[in-house]
Design an enzyme around this catalytic site. Structure first.
Site, PDB file in Angstrom:
ATOM      1  CG  HIS A 177      24.683 -15.163  13.845  1.00 11.60           C
ATOM      2  ND1 HIS A 177      25.403 -15.639  14.887  1.00 11.60           N
ATOM      3  CD2 HIS A 177      25.537 -14.190  13.552  1.00 11.60           C
ATOM      4  CE1 HIS A 177      25.533 -14.942  15.432  1.00 11.60           C
ATOM      5  NE2 HIS A 177      26.103 -13.471  14.526  1.00 11.60           N
ATOM      6  CG  ASP A 387      18.767 -22.840  10.448  1.00 15.56           C
ATOM      7  OD1 ASP A 387      19.038 -22.266   9.853  1.00 15.56           O
ATOM      8  OD2 ASP A 387      17.634 -23.450  11.100  1.00 15.56           O
TER       9      ASP A 387
END
Length: 751
Positions: A177, A387
């Site tokens: 993730h 991110d």
């Protein structure tokens, strides 16, 4: 097996944390829901698991968020079972070394491109390994044979490999993730750690990343560190297939989009608007406290905006919400102090009696408050320095309904999907300032057009689509894996082979050398046969019913040096040269090699361009070897050379072959199949044929043999061969067993 896999079954979700924290209240255990992208993302999918087709129940495995007294662990397990969870028990000190140590002091900064923040402590690494082993034991304890195991995120990168060791047939998926870094950053870790992490991840059947870039960075690191190449994201890992794909994670779009109509949300939004001067524009920044989120850079950008455009004084306010995270950790405390210092300075410099430019909150927000902020804001400012995906950007668009402008960092994975946002570089305060102005002045119709496009995209590929897509691909990979595994020579087929071999009167054994009798080496000139190989060949050849043929791409002098003293037949250069047992070498047919002076300079040029590669000259072929070269550059140069040779040799009677780390140019019209069919098959007329090879040059041989022949391909690859063997050791084991087979009756005892 495929029918079995078509049934609905259970999904094991394995993550560092359970979707709740276990706490003790008044002597009773209670569960407090956890926040976070993984939990919020997966909850919707799991709640609809029954409609997902292949899943009819689930179990979430993870740490319960706190240390539990051993005397209460049984109670917690029973209570967790009621909510489809299974706790993994780890003490607080162990969790500190594991989570705050290796996970967040090494992996987090390194994978987010903050290498100067990373610590490389052996103690942290040891704890990371140990906790992954604890998770492996916990999963093995509760797993059923048909379970689908889905491992999540950077805390458990070793787990897939550990589970594979414990449960070789398990169906395992892994999803990362956070970003996977480029090789130049990944290699900063001690090589032993990096290698273990890659091998651990490759224990999964399917490996998923948010973006194509992360997928390619992973594949490159695997190539550079482990030397494993892929074919369109698929690679052979040991005796099975692993597939690496891109799956951009979605959100529960309907939940965020529809919640703006909830009364509680509307009340919060009304209170927010009433607290502002009429017509004030709201720029929203909401993030978890983390140095990767770029909050400090964002504040500098807003400061630059106010300095450039004083006409906006009193007309705009930045709602800055920072969610507490990793309280007490030095880097995070420093980031918090820096944020608060900047907020104070900017408000002090630009604020007026009736206007405070930044409204700062350091708090957790309830869901209704969050949706109200999303919907009331005119601009969403999402500018992380790095991110993996960033679901806040997607949530903002989902809750904005028709108006609202998203400013998004190009360093967030979401920027690959939300191209209609204003995309900026978060390191440039000037870009942030100009983007804020553009967003505030954007016409309403343009806002609606941009948002409508993004919302349609997010609605189509929501979190349920993401998870379902991953599950379907995982099941397909496992099905392909099972099909290839079913081609492996089973005990039953092996027994039949041995039985047919025992009964046969005339046997032909056709054996490749490199990759079949001997493993590959970085230096192909130093792969002399071991004592075991020579003993097995000698024992087989000692049986008068056997004609043993080593049929190789190597030159005849090498084969003569290594195997010439054994009572076997030899075939060199893919069938150009033949030396029958006890005879001299002869050409299989008249051949020419006058093309070699034209081709050799081409190969030498590519050898000069790739350190570690070299050109080998045989009588009727030229070979460019690159096994010892840089694996990534070698693959590039090999493809360039192939393209060059295909065009260059169009009018020359040669064949261009790509083998295992080699590119070979050989005289046309000969191959292993022709040599076997025209010579050994025709002369011997055997009633038992065994052929073993490891690459596509052996496919000619397999295709030339009768259907009754036992053809075996080494490695898990699609092939014309009837069966596959795992590796060269399995080949030697089979041949050794055959060499000890006795004659079926006394008539053969003396033969």
């Amino acid at each position: 097996m495929s029918e079995q896999r078509d049934r609905a079954r259970r999904l094991l979700v394995v993550s560092n944390r359970l979707p709740f924290t276990a706490v003790e209240k008044g002597g009773e255990l209670a569960f407090v829901p956890s926040a976070g992208g993984l939990v919020s993302g997966l909850t919707g999918y799991l709640e609809s698991a029954g409609s997902a087709g292949s899943i009819n129940e689930y179990l979430w495995v993870g740490w319960p968020g706190s240390s539990v007294d051993p005397s209460r662990q049984g109670d917690l397990e029973r209570k967790a079972r009621e909510v489809n969870a299974h706790p993994v028990f780890i003490s607080e000190p162990e969790m500190d070394r594991f989570y705050y140590g290796f996970c967040n002091s090494t992996i987090w900064p390194l994978f987010h491109y903050f290498p100067s923040f990373a610590y490389y402590e052996e103690e942290y690494w040891d704890e990371y390994v140990r906790v992954n082993e604890v998770f492996a034991d916990a999963v093995a304890k509760v797993a059923r044979p048909d379970d689908i195991i889905w491992v999540h995120d950077y805390q458990l990168m070793l787990l897939p490999g550990m589970l594979r060791e414990r449960m070789p047939e398990a169906q395992i998926g892994f999803f990362l993730h956070i970003p996977f870094p480029g090789y130049e950053l990944f290699r900063l870790m001690p090589r032993r750690w990096g290698r273990a992490i890659l091998e651990g991840i490759l224990g999964a059947d399917l490996i998923g990343f948010h973006t194509h870039d992360y997928t390619q960075y992973f594949l490159r690191s695997v190539l550079r560190v482990l030397g494993l190449e892929h074919n369109m994201g698929q690679m052979i890992v040991g005796d099975r297939i692993a597939r690496i794909e891109t799956f951009p994670m979605g959100i529960d779009f309907g939940r965020y989009h529809d919640s703006v109509k909830v009364l509680g949300v509307q009340e919060h939004e009304t209170r927010l608007r009433n607290s502002l001067s009429n017509g004030t524009k709201v720029v929203l920044s909401i993030d978890r406290l983390d140095y990767t989120k770029g909050i400090v850079h964002r504040l500098h950008g807003f400061e630059e905006f106010l300095s450039r455009y004083p006409e906006w004084y009193g007309e705009v306010v930045l709602m800055l919400v920072v969610v507490p995270s990793r309280i007490g950790v030095g880097r995070y405390q420093e980031t918090k102090e820096r944020i608060e210092e900047l907020v104070g300075r900017i408000n002090g410099q630009f604020g007026m009696l009736d206007w405070v430019p930044i409204r700062y909150q350091y708090t957790h927000l309830p869901f209704e408050h969050l949706i109200a902020l999303y919907h009331a804001s005119d601009v969403g400012l999402v500018t992380p320095l790095r991110d993996g995906m960033n679901l806040i950007a997607k949530e903002y668009i989902a809750a904005s309904t028709d108006t609202g402008v998203l400013i998004l960092s190009e360093m967030a994975g979401a920027s690959k999907e939300l191209g209609e946002a204003i995309i900026i570089n978060p390191n440039s305060r000037e870009e942030i300032a100009e983007a804020i102005l553009q967003a505030l002045e954007m016409p309403v119709e343009e806002q609606r057009s941009r948002n409508d496009t993004m919302q349609q995209r997010l609605r189509r590929y929501d979190v349920t689509s993401w998870a379902t897509d991953f599950m379907q691909e995982l099941l397909k990979v496992c099905e392909d894996r099972d099909k290839l595994a079913s081609r492996l020579l089973s005990e039953r087929s092996r027994a039949r082979l041995v039985e047919d071999y025992t009964r046969a009167e005339r046997r032909l054994l056709l054996l490749d050398y490199d990759g079949t009798l001997m493993p590959f080496s970085t230096d192909p000139r130093r792969v002399e046969p071991t004592a075991r190989v020579r003993d097995v060949l000698s024992a087989l050849a000692a049986d008068s019913r056997n004609d043993v043929v080593v049929i190789s791409g190597r030159d005849r002098n090498t084969l003569e040096d290594w195997l010439g003293d054994l009572p076997v037949s030899l075939v060199a250069e893919h069938g150009a040269w033949i030396r029958d047992r006890g005879s001299d070498w002869h050409l299989s047919r008249p051949l020419k090699n006058d093309w070699k002076p034209r081709i050799r300079p081409v190969l030498e040029t590519y050898s000069d361009r790739l350190p570690g590669s070299f050109v080998e000259e045989k009588e009727f072929s030229l070979v460019w070897h690159y096994r010892a070269a840089d694996p990534e550059l070698g693959a590039v140069r090999a493809q360039e050379l192939l393209d060059h040779l295909v065009n260059f040799t169009a009018n020359i009677d040669v064949q261009v072959l790509q083998g295992n780390k080699v590119v070979e140019v050989k005289t046309g019209g000969v191959n292993k199949g022709i040599a076997a069919a025209q010579h050994h098959l025709a002369i011997l007329d055997p009633d038992f044929v065994l052929a073993v090879g490891d690459d596509w040059t052996d496919e000619y041989l397999f295709m030339a043999l009768p259907d009754s022949a036992y053809t075996l391909r080494v490695g898990l690859a699609n092939s014309q061969a009837r069966y596959n063997l795992r590796d060269h050791l399995a080949v030697l084991d089979l041949l050794a067993d055959l060499s000890h087979v006795k004659a079926p009756d006394a008539a053969h005892a003396g033969s």
